[in-house]
Motif scaffolding. Sequence first.
Motif, PDB file in Angstrom:
ATOM      1  N   PRO A 190       0.693  -1.113  -0.043  1.00 59.82           N
ATOM      2  CA  PRO A 190       0.082  -0.139   0.034  1.00 59.82           C
ATOM      3  C   PRO A 190       0.897   1.220   0.146  1.00 59.82           C
ATOM      4  CG  PRO A 190      -0.751  -1.450   1.615  1.00 59.82           C
ATOM      5  CD  PRO A 190       0.422  -2.259   1.024  1.00 59.82           C
ATOM      6  N   GLY A 191       0.536   2.219  -0.720  1.00 58.70           N
ATOM      7  CA  GLY A 191       0.959   3.616  -0.763  1.00 58.70           C
ATOM      8  C   GLY A 191       2.414   3.675  -1.734  1.00 58.70           C
ATOM      9  N   THR A 192       2.505   2.566  -2.495  1.00 57.53           N
ATOM     10  CA  THR A 192       3.821   2.514  -3.402  1.00 57.53           C
ATOM     11  C   THR A 192       3.326   3.270  -4.978  1.00 57.53           C
ATOM     12  OG1 THR A 192       4.486   0.436  -2.758  1.00 57.53           O
ATOM     13  CG2 THR A 192       5.378   1.026  -4.732  1.00 57.53           C
ATOM     14  N   GLY A 193       4.149   4.305  -5.204  1.00 57.62           N
ATOM     15  CA  GLY A 193       3.901   4.913  -6.206  1.00 57.62           C
ATOM     16  C   GLY A 193       4.170   4.205  -7.507  1.00 57.62           C
ATOM     17  N   VAL A 194       3.942   4.391  -8.835  1.00 59.79           N
ATOM     18  CA  VAL A 194       4.238   3.869  -9.870  1.00 59.79           C
ATOM     19  C   VAL A 194       4.360   4.466 -11.069  1.00 59.79           C
ATOM     20  CG1 VAL A 194       2.692   1.634  -9.198  1.00 59.79           C
ATOM     21  CG2 VAL A 194       1.720   3.602 -10.520  1.00 59.79           C
ATOM     22  N   LEU A 195       5.275   3.773 -12.141  1.00 54.09           N
ATOM     23  CA  LEU A 195       5.621   4.225 -13.423  1.00 54.09           C
ATOM     24  C   LEU A 195       5.526   3.238 -14.440  1.00 54.09           C
ATOM     25  CD1 LEU A 195       8.753   6.480 -14.157  1.00 54.09           C
ATOM     26  CD2 LEU A 195       8.277   4.446 -15.606  1.00 54.09           C
ATOM     27  N   ALA A 196       4.718   3.829 -15.298  1.00 49.27           N
ATOM     28  CA  ALA A 196       4.582   2.828 -16.443  1.00 49.27           C
ATOM     29  C   ALA A 196       5.134   3.574 -18.022  1.00 49.27           C
ATOM     30  CB  ALA A 196       3.088   2.669 -16.474  1.00 49.27           C
ATOM     31  N   MET A 197       5.274   2.863 -18.836  1.00 47.43           N
ATOM     32  CA  MET A 197       5.504   3.352 -20.158  1.00 47.43           C
ATOM     33  C   MET A 197       4.469   2.891 -20.968  1.00 47.43           C
ATOM     34  SD  MET A 197       9.110   1.424 -20.260  1.00 47.43           S
ATOM     35  CE  MET A 197       9.563  -0.196 -19.727  1.00 47.43           C
ATOM     36  N   SER A 198       4.116   3.627 -21.945  1.00 48.36           N
ATOM     37  CA  SER A 198       3.157   3.120 -22.768  1.00 48.36           C
ATOM     38  C   SER A 198       2.630   4.069 -23.897  1.00 48.36           C
ATOM     39  CB  SER A 198       1.811   2.885 -22.003  1.00 48.36           C
ATOM     40  OG  SER A 198       0.541   2.644 -22.776  1.00 48.36           O
ATOM     41  N   GLY A 254      -4.680   2.485 -18.127  1.00 42.62           N
ATOM     42  CA  GLY A 254      -5.025   1.377 -17.320  1.00 42.62           C
ATOM     43  C   GLY A 254      -4.308   1.487 -15.793  1.00 42.62           C
ATOM     44  N   VAL A 255      -3.010   1.976 -16.169  1.00 40.96           N
ATOM     45  CA  VAL A 255      -2.340   1.910 -14.763  1.00 40.96           C
ATOM     46  C   VAL A 255      -2.686   3.271 -13.954  1.00 40.96           C
ATOM     47  CG1 VAL A 255       0.219   2.380 -13.714  1.00 40.96           C
ATOM     48  CG2 VAL A 255      -0.348   0.513 -15.485  1.00 40.96           C
ATOM     49  N   ALA A 256      -2.905   4.232 -14.815  1.00 40.46           N
ATOM     50  CA  ALA A 256      -3.332   5.727 -14.126  1.00 40.46           C
ATOM     51  C   ALA A 256      -4.625   5.422 -13.429  1.00 40.46           C
ATOM     52  CB  ALA A 256      -3.263   6.785 -15.273  1.00 40.46           C
ATOM     53  N   TRP A 257      -5.513   4.741 -14.103  1.00 38.89           N
ATOM     54  CA  TRP A 257      -6.913   4.464 -13.398  1.00 38.89           C
ATOM     55  C   TRP A 257      -6.845   3.568 -12.217  1.00 38.89           C
ATOM     56  CZ3 TRP A 257      -8.824  -0.451 -13.370  1.00 38.89           C
ATOM     57  CH2 TRP A 257     -10.170  -0.367 -12.820  1.00 38.89           C
ATOM     58  N   HIS A 286      -6.473   3.367  -6.162  1.00 34.36           N
ATOM     59  CA  HIS A 286      -5.683   2.964  -5.025  1.00 34.36           C
ATOM     60  C   HIS A 286      -5.024   4.269  -4.370  1.00 34.36           C
ATOM     61  CE1 HIS A 286      -5.599  -0.917  -6.815  1.00 34.36           C
ATOM     62  NE2 HIS A 286      -5.651  -1.567  -5.639  1.00 34.36           N
ATOM     63  N   GLY A 287      -5.346   5.536  -4.821  1.00 39.99           N
ATOM     64  CA  GLY A 287      -4.646   6.498  -4.139  1.00 39.99           C
ATOM     65  C   GLY A 287      -3.217   6.812  -4.038  1.00 39.99           C
ATOM     66  N   ILE A 288      -2.635   6.073  -5.115  1.00 39.75           N
ATOM     67  CA  ILE A 288      -1.157   6.617  -5.039  1.00 39.75           C
ATOM     68  C   ILE A 288      -0.753   7.339  -6.377  1.00 39.75           C
ATOM     69  CG2 ILE A 288      -0.716   4.269  -3.964  1.00 39.75           C
ATOM     70  CD1 ILE A 288      -0.197   2.955  -6.631  1.00 39.75           C
ATOM     71  N   LYS A 289       0.619   7.803  -6.255  1.00 46.08           N
ATOM     72  CA  LYS A 289       1.051   8.607  -7.429  1.00 46.08           C
ATOM     73  C   LYS A 289       1.464   7.547  -8.809  1.00 46.08           C
ATOM     74  CE  LYS A 289       4.710  11.810  -8.693  1.00 46.08           C
ATOM     75  NZ  LYS A 289       3.675  12.746  -9.212  1.00 46.08           N
ATOM     76  N   GLY A 323      -5.412  11.554 -13.841  1.00 46.29           N
ATOM     77  CA  GLY A 323      -4.557  11.936 -12.435  1.00 46.29           C
ATOM     78  C   GLY A 323      -3.198  11.867 -12.547  1.00 46.29           C
ATOM     79  N   ALA A 324      -2.613  10.952 -13.786  1.00 41.21           N
ATOM     80  CA  ALA A 324      -1.034  10.678 -13.868  1.00 41.21           C
ATOM     81  C   ALA A 324      -0.311  11.915 -14.382  1.00 41.21           C
ATOM     82  CB  ALA A 324      -1.080   9.514 -14.833  1.00 41.21           C
ATOM     83  N   GLU A 325       0.786  12.078 -14.023  1.00 40.11           N
ATOM     84  CA  GLU A 325       1.823  12.850 -14.387  1.00 40.11           C
ATOM     85  C   GLU A 325       2.330  12.318 -15.793  1.00 40.11           C
ATOM     86  OE1 GLU A 325       6.372  14.693 -13.859  1.00 40.11           O
ATOM     87  OE2 GLU A 325       5.036  13.867 -12.221  1.00 40.11           O
ATOM     88  N   VAL A 326       2.237  12.916 -16.934  1.00 38.22           N
ATOM     89  CA  VAL A 326       2.589  12.379 -18.167  1.00 38.22           C
ATOM     90  C   VAL A 326       4.007  12.937 -18.572  1.00 38.22           C
ATOM     91  CG1 VAL A 326       2.196  12.084 -20.913  1.00 38.22           C
ATOM     92  CG2 VAL A 326       0.317  11.870 -19.173  1.00 38.22           C
ATOM     93  N   VAL A 327       5.114  11.990 -19.095  1.00 39.02           N
ATOM     94  CA  VAL A 327       6.233  12.424 -19.433  1.00 39.02           C
ATOM     95  C   VAL A 327       6.352  11.940 -20.931  1.00 39.02           C
ATOM     96  CG1 VAL A 327       8.752  12.404 -19.077  1.00 39.02           C
ATOM     97  CG2 VAL A 327       7.247  12.585 -17.279  1.00 39.02           C
ATOM     98  N   LEU A 328       6.661  12.979 -21.853  1.00 37.59           N
ATOM     99  CA  LEU A 328       6.766  12.568 -23.221  1.00 37.59           C
ATOM    100  C   LEU A 328       7.963  12.375 -23.677  1.00 37.59           C
ATOM    101  CD1 LEU A 328       4.083  15.154 -24.698  1.00 37.59           C
ATOM    102  CD2 LEU A 328       3.769  12.811 -24.086  1.00 37.59           C
ATOM    103  N   TYR A 329       8.323  11.362 -24.633  1.00 34.75           N
ATOM    104  CA  TYR A 329       9.615  11.057 -25.075  1.00 34.75           C
ATOM    105  C   TYR A 329       9.572  10.802 -26.681  1.00 34.75           C
ATOM    106  CZ  TYR A 329       8.592   6.294 -25.592  1.00 34.75           C
ATOM    107  OH  TYR A 329       8.143   4.891 -26.223  1.00 34.75           O
TER     108      TYR A 329
END
Length: 317
Positions: A64-72, A79-82, A87-90, A111-117
Motif C-alpha cells: 500500500p502507498g507505493t507509487g508507480v511508473l509505467a511506459m505506454s 490502465g495504470v493511471a486509473w 488506490h490513491g497512489i501517485k 490524474g497521472a503525470e505524463v512525461v513525453l519522449y
Amino acid sequence: MTSFAMIEAAAARMAGHIRQTPLLHAPLLDRLAGRRVLVKAEALQITGSFKARGGWSAVSALPPGTGVLAMSSGNHAQGVAWAAAAHGIKAVILMPSDAPAVKIANTKAYGAEVVLYDRATEDRDAIAARLAAERGLALIPPFDHPQVIAGQGTVGLELAKQTASFGLGPTDVLVPCGGGGLAAGIALAVAQKAPHLRVRTVEPMGFDDAARSLASGTWQRNPSTIGTICDAITTPSPGQLTLPILLEHAGPGLTVSDAQALQAVAEAFTHLRLVAEPGGAVALAAALFTPGLGDTVICVVSGGNIDPALFTQSLQV
C-alpha cells in the motif's frame, strides 16, 4: 513466471472493479468472414481496453502507498493511471510524443503525470529506469511483468466460461499482439480451463516480431516501431516472459495489413456497434480476411481508444 494460480488470484482482486466484457456475435459479420466469428469486446472495458486488467492486477499486488511508473503509447498508460488513482497512489506515465492525443489526454485526466519522449530517437527503457530510481517508483512495464500477464489472463478465464456451452471443438482465439502480455495470459488460462482453445497472435504486416519469434523459437526484433496505424501494438520484440509462454501454448502467428485493420474498425462498428482502434481490431481483421481458419474463430477486440479523425476515416473507406 506467471502461473494459473496468479491469474485466479488476480481475478479475485479485480472482483467488483473490472468489467466482464461480452462475447458478441453478428450474422452479417459471419457472412463477410465465411465463418462464425465470436468477438470478445475488451474495447468496452474500463479505460477502453484490456490494459485495465493488467494495471489493476499489478497495482493491487504492491505494498500500500507505493507509487508507480509505467511506459505506454496509451492503453497501458490509462490502465495504470486509473488503477493508481483508485488506490490513491501517485502515477508517472512515460508516453511517446506521437501517441494519439485522446490517449494522452485521458491518461492525464485519470490524474497521472505524463512525461513525453521521442520514440524514434530516445531510449524508453533508459528514461523509465532513471525516473523510477530518481522518484522511488515501482516500474510496471506494459507486458513483461508477472502480475500484468496474470491480469490479462483473466480474459481467458472469462472466455472459458462464456464458451463452455457452445460445444466447440479445436478453435483458434485470435489475439492482438504487441509484447505478448494479453496473448500469453489468455494462453495460460485456456490451457487450464479450455484446452480446446488455441491462442494465435495477430500483428500488423512489417511489425510481426511475435510471428517470426514463434516460427524461429527465438526472440526476433522489429527494425522500427513507427510506420503503422496500429500504434497500440508496436513493440521492438516479444517479452522475455511472454515468448516462452507463447512458444509452449500458442499456434503460429498471423499478420494483417493496415488497410485490413482499418476496415475491421468499420465492420466492428457497422455490425456490432463496437468502437475499436486499429491495433485493437487486428484480430477481427484476421478473422475476416485470413483464409484457412476454422468454421468458428474467437477474436479479441482489445481496445477502442481511437482518434476521432481516424475513426471517421475508417467509416469513409
